[in-house]
Design a protein around this motif. Structure first.
Motif, PDB file in Angstrom:
ATOM      1  N   PHE A 182      -8.928  11.974  -5.269  1.00 41.70           N
ATOM      2  CA  PHE A 182      -9.430  12.695  -4.107  1.00 41.70           C
ATOM      3  C   PHE A 182     -10.881  12.283  -3.902  1.00 41.70           C
ATOM      4  O   PHE A 182     -11.629  12.150  -4.862  1.00 41.70           O
ATOM      5  CB  PHE A 182      -9.332  14.201  -4.409  1.00 41.70           C
ATOM      6  CG  PHE A 182     -10.165  15.070  -3.532  1.00 41.70           C
ATOM      7  CD1 PHE A 182      -9.795  15.334  -2.231  1.00 41.70           C
ATOM      8  CD2 PHE A 182     -11.334  15.654  -4.019  1.00 41.70           C
ATOM      9  CE1 PHE A 182     -10.570  16.155  -1.432  1.00 41.70           C
ATOM     10  CE2 PHE A 182     -12.102  16.470  -3.223  1.00 41.70           C
ATOM     11  CZ  PHE A 182     -11.713  16.721  -1.930  1.00 41.70           C
ATOM     12  N   HIS A 183     -11.269  12.022  -2.683  1.00 37.83           N
ATOM     13  CA  HIS A 183     -12.648  11.644  -2.392  1.00 37.83           C
ATOM     14  C   HIS A 183     -13.309  12.756  -1.579  1.00 37.83           C
ATOM     15  O   HIS A 183     -12.911  13.015  -0.441  1.00 37.83           O
ATOM     16  CB  HIS A 183     -12.691  10.336  -1.603  1.00 37.83           C
ATOM     17  CG  HIS A 183     -14.078   9.918  -1.253  1.00 37.83           C
ATOM     18  ND1 HIS A 183     -14.976   9.474  -2.191  1.00 37.83           N
ATOM     19  CD2 HIS A 183     -14.737   9.911  -0.072  1.00 37.83           C
ATOM     20  CE1 HIS A 183     -16.122   9.202  -1.598  1.00 37.83           C
ATOM     21  NE2 HIS A 183     -15.998   9.456  -0.301  1.00 37.83           N
ATOM     22  N   TYR A 212       0.819  -1.210   0.000  1.00 38.94           N
ATOM     23  CA  TYR A 212       0.000   0.000   0.000  1.00 38.94           C
ATOM     24  C   TYR A 212       0.855   1.264   0.000  1.00 38.94           C
ATOM     25  O   TYR A 212       0.375   2.336  -0.358  1.00 38.94           O
ATOM     26  CB  TYR A 212      -0.994   0.013   1.170  1.00 38.94           C
ATOM     27  CG  TYR A 212      -0.380   0.232   2.532  1.00 38.94           C
ATOM     28  CD1 TYR A 212      -0.260   1.500   3.067  1.00 38.94           C
ATOM     29  CD2 TYR A 212       0.067  -0.835   3.300  1.00 38.94           C
ATOM     30  CE1 TYR A 212       0.294   1.715   4.311  1.00 38.94           C
ATOM     31  CE2 TYR A 212       0.618  -0.650   4.546  1.00 38.94           C
ATOM     32  CZ  TYR A 212       0.739   0.628   5.043  1.00 38.94           C
ATOM     33  OH  TYR A 212       1.291   0.843   6.270  1.00 38.94           O
ATOM     34  N   ARG A 213       2.120   1.160   0.376  1.00 38.51           N
ATOM     35  CA  ARG A 213       3.011   2.333   0.302  1.00 38.51           C
ATOM     36  C   ARG A 213       3.803   2.366  -1.001  1.00 38.51           C
ATOM     37  O   ARG A 213       4.304   3.414  -1.390  1.00 38.51           O
ATOM     38  CB  ARG A 213       3.976   2.340   1.487  1.00 38.51           C
ATOM     39  CG  ARG A 213       3.255   2.697   2.789  1.00 38.51           C
ATOM     40  CD  ARG A 213       4.207   2.791   3.953  1.00 38.51           C
ATOM     41  NE  ARG A 213       5.201   3.834   3.765  1.00 38.51           N
ATOM     42  CZ  ARG A 213       6.302   3.950   4.512  1.00 38.51           C
ATOM     43  NH1 ARG A 213       6.540   3.082   5.487  1.00 38.51           N
ATOM     44  NH2 ARG A 213       7.162   4.920   4.284  1.00 38.51           N
ATOM     45  N   ARG A 214       3.925   1.207  -1.672  1.00 33.75           N
ATOM     46  CA  ARG A 214       4.653   1.158  -2.941  1.00 33.75           C
ATOM     47  C   ARG A 214       3.818   1.701  -4.103  1.00 33.75           C
ATOM     48  O   ARG A 214       4.356   2.226  -5.062  1.00 33.75           O
ATOM     49  CB  ARG A 214       5.055  -0.282  -3.263  1.00 33.75           C
ATOM     50  CG  ARG A 214       6.312  -0.724  -2.548  1.00 33.75           C
ATOM     51  CD  ARG A 214       6.633  -2.152  -2.881  1.00 33.75           C
ATOM     52  NE  ARG A 214       5.777  -3.041  -2.096  1.00 33.75           N
ATOM     53  CZ  ARG A 214       5.666  -4.340  -2.290  1.00 33.75           C
ATOM     54  NH1 ARG A 214       6.299  -4.916  -3.281  1.00 33.75           N
ATOM     55  NH2 ARG A 214       4.890  -5.062  -1.520  1.00 33.75           N
ATOM     56  N   LEU A 215       2.508   1.523  -4.014  1.00 34.77           N
ATOM     57  CA  LEU A 215       1.650   1.943  -5.116  1.00 34.77           C
ATOM     58  C   LEU A 215       1.358   3.445  -5.032  1.00 34.77           C
ATOM     59  O   LEU A 215       1.208   3.989  -3.940  1.00 34.77           O
ATOM     60  CB  LEU A 215       0.331   1.173  -5.074  1.00 34.77           C
ATOM     61  CG  LEU A 215       0.454  -0.337  -5.268  1.00 34.77           C
ATOM     62  CD1 LEU A 215      -0.903  -0.994  -5.095  1.00 34.77           C
ATOM     63  CD2 LEU A 215       1.032  -0.665  -6.624  1.00 34.77           C
ATOM     64  N   PRO A 216       1.258   4.123  -6.196  1.00 30.87           N
ATOM     65  CA  PRO A 216       0.999   5.562  -6.164  1.00 30.87           C
ATOM     66  C   PRO A 216      -0.421   5.876  -5.711  1.00 30.87           C
ATOM     67  O   PRO A 216      -1.348   5.125  -5.982  1.00 30.87           O
ATOM     68  CB  PRO A 216       1.201   5.995  -7.621  1.00 30.87           C
ATOM     69  CG  PRO A 216       0.997   4.763  -8.419  1.00 30.87           C
ATOM     70  CD  PRO A 216       1.418   3.616  -7.559  1.00 30.87           C
ATOM     71  N   LYS A 217      -0.554   6.950  -4.987  1.00 34.22           N
ATOM     72  CA  LYS A 217      -1.874   7.400  -4.539  1.00 34.22           C
ATOM     73  C   LYS A 217      -2.432   8.352  -5.598  1.00 34.22           C
ATOM     74  O   LYS A 217      -1.718   9.222  -6.090  1.00 34.22           O
ATOM     75  CB  LYS A 217      -1.780   8.136  -3.198  1.00 34.22           C
ATOM     76  CG  LYS A 217      -1.142   7.316  -2.092  1.00 34.22           C
ATOM     77  CD  LYS A 217      -2.003   6.134  -1.720  1.00 34.22           C
ATOM     78  CE  LYS A 217      -1.362   5.263  -0.678  1.00 34.22           C
ATOM     79  NZ  LYS A 217      -0.385   4.328  -1.189  1.00 34.22           N
ATOM     80  N   ARG A 218      -3.707   8.153  -5.954  1.00 38.26           N
ATOM     81  CA  ARG A 218      -4.307   8.971  -7.000  1.00 38.26           C
ATOM     82  C   ARG A 218      -5.650   9.488  -6.535  1.00 38.26           C
ATOM     83  O   ARG A 218      -6.375   8.788  -5.834  1.00 38.26           O
ATOM     84  CB  ARG A 218      -4.530   8.146  -8.270  1.00 38.26           C
ATOM     85  CG  ARG A 218      -3.292   7.575  -8.891  1.00 38.26           C
ATOM     86  CD  ARG A 218      -2.677   8.434  -9.920  1.00 38.26           C
ATOM     87  NE  ARG A 218      -3.679   9.062 -10.760  1.00 38.26           N
ATOM     88  CZ  ARG A 218      -3.404   9.711 -11.843  1.00 38.26           C
ATOM     89  NH1 ARG A 218      -2.166   9.834 -12.237  1.00 38.26           N
ATOM     90  NH2 ARG A 218      -4.347  10.274 -12.552  1.00 38.26           N
TER      91      ARG A 218
END
Length: 160
Positions: free
Chosen positions: A65-66, A57-63
């Motif tokens: 906005f909710h 969960y830290r390796r994948l990019p965050k995209r």
């Protein structure tokens, strides 16, 4: 029968397993926890821990906005309203509300409100009580002699 005669039915309760009480009990030594390490200790449960490796969960990019305050609206086109009126499912003499649209089968479930969009043509005079309408819908309704009443959204208190 007396109070001291009351008992559970046979098989209704199981005896508690006493762990860590010797090898002969079957639950001795490690007490059913396996062997060694952090998870064998009491009070420790590390979620998403990958042995010191950077977790997925830290390796994948965050995209994205909710938005917590966004309104989730049901959208209905004029053509669908006219279709419901023609089929006799929607009463044109009564105000068109979210509850009336759900009862007529135009909408499947209740959301924060209803927005009426302008695709299609309306031939019947309707009184709308909805959250929002597009400009073309407001013009079409008023041209036929109907009226549009805008309501506040019905946001649930526990949704935020």
């Amino acid at each position: 029968m007396k109070l001291n005669d009351l008992r559970d039915n046979p098989g209704a309760t199981k005896d508690r397993i006493r762990v860590g009480r010797g090898i002969g009990s079957g639950k001795g030594k490690t007490g059913g926890r396996g062997v060694k390490g952090q998870k064998s200790r009491t009070g420790v449960r590390v979620k998403a821990f990958e042995g010191g490796q950077m977790p997925l969960y830290r390796r994948l990019p965050k995209r994205g906005f909710h938005n917590l305050f966004a309104t989730d609206l049901n959208e209905v086109n004029l053509a669908r309203l006219q279709q419901a009126v023609d089929a006799g499912k929607l009463d044109a003499t009564k105000p068109v509300t979210e509850a009336a649209l759900i009862e007529a089968g135009v909408l499947s479930k209740k959301r924060d409100g209803v927005k009426v969009l302008g695709r299609g043509e309306l031939k019947t005079k309707l009184d709308l009580e909805v959250f929002a309408v597009s400009k073309s819908v407001a013009d079409a309704i008023e041209k036929l002699g109907g009226k549009v009443t805008l309501l506040a959204p019905t946001k649930d208190a526990d949704a935020v």
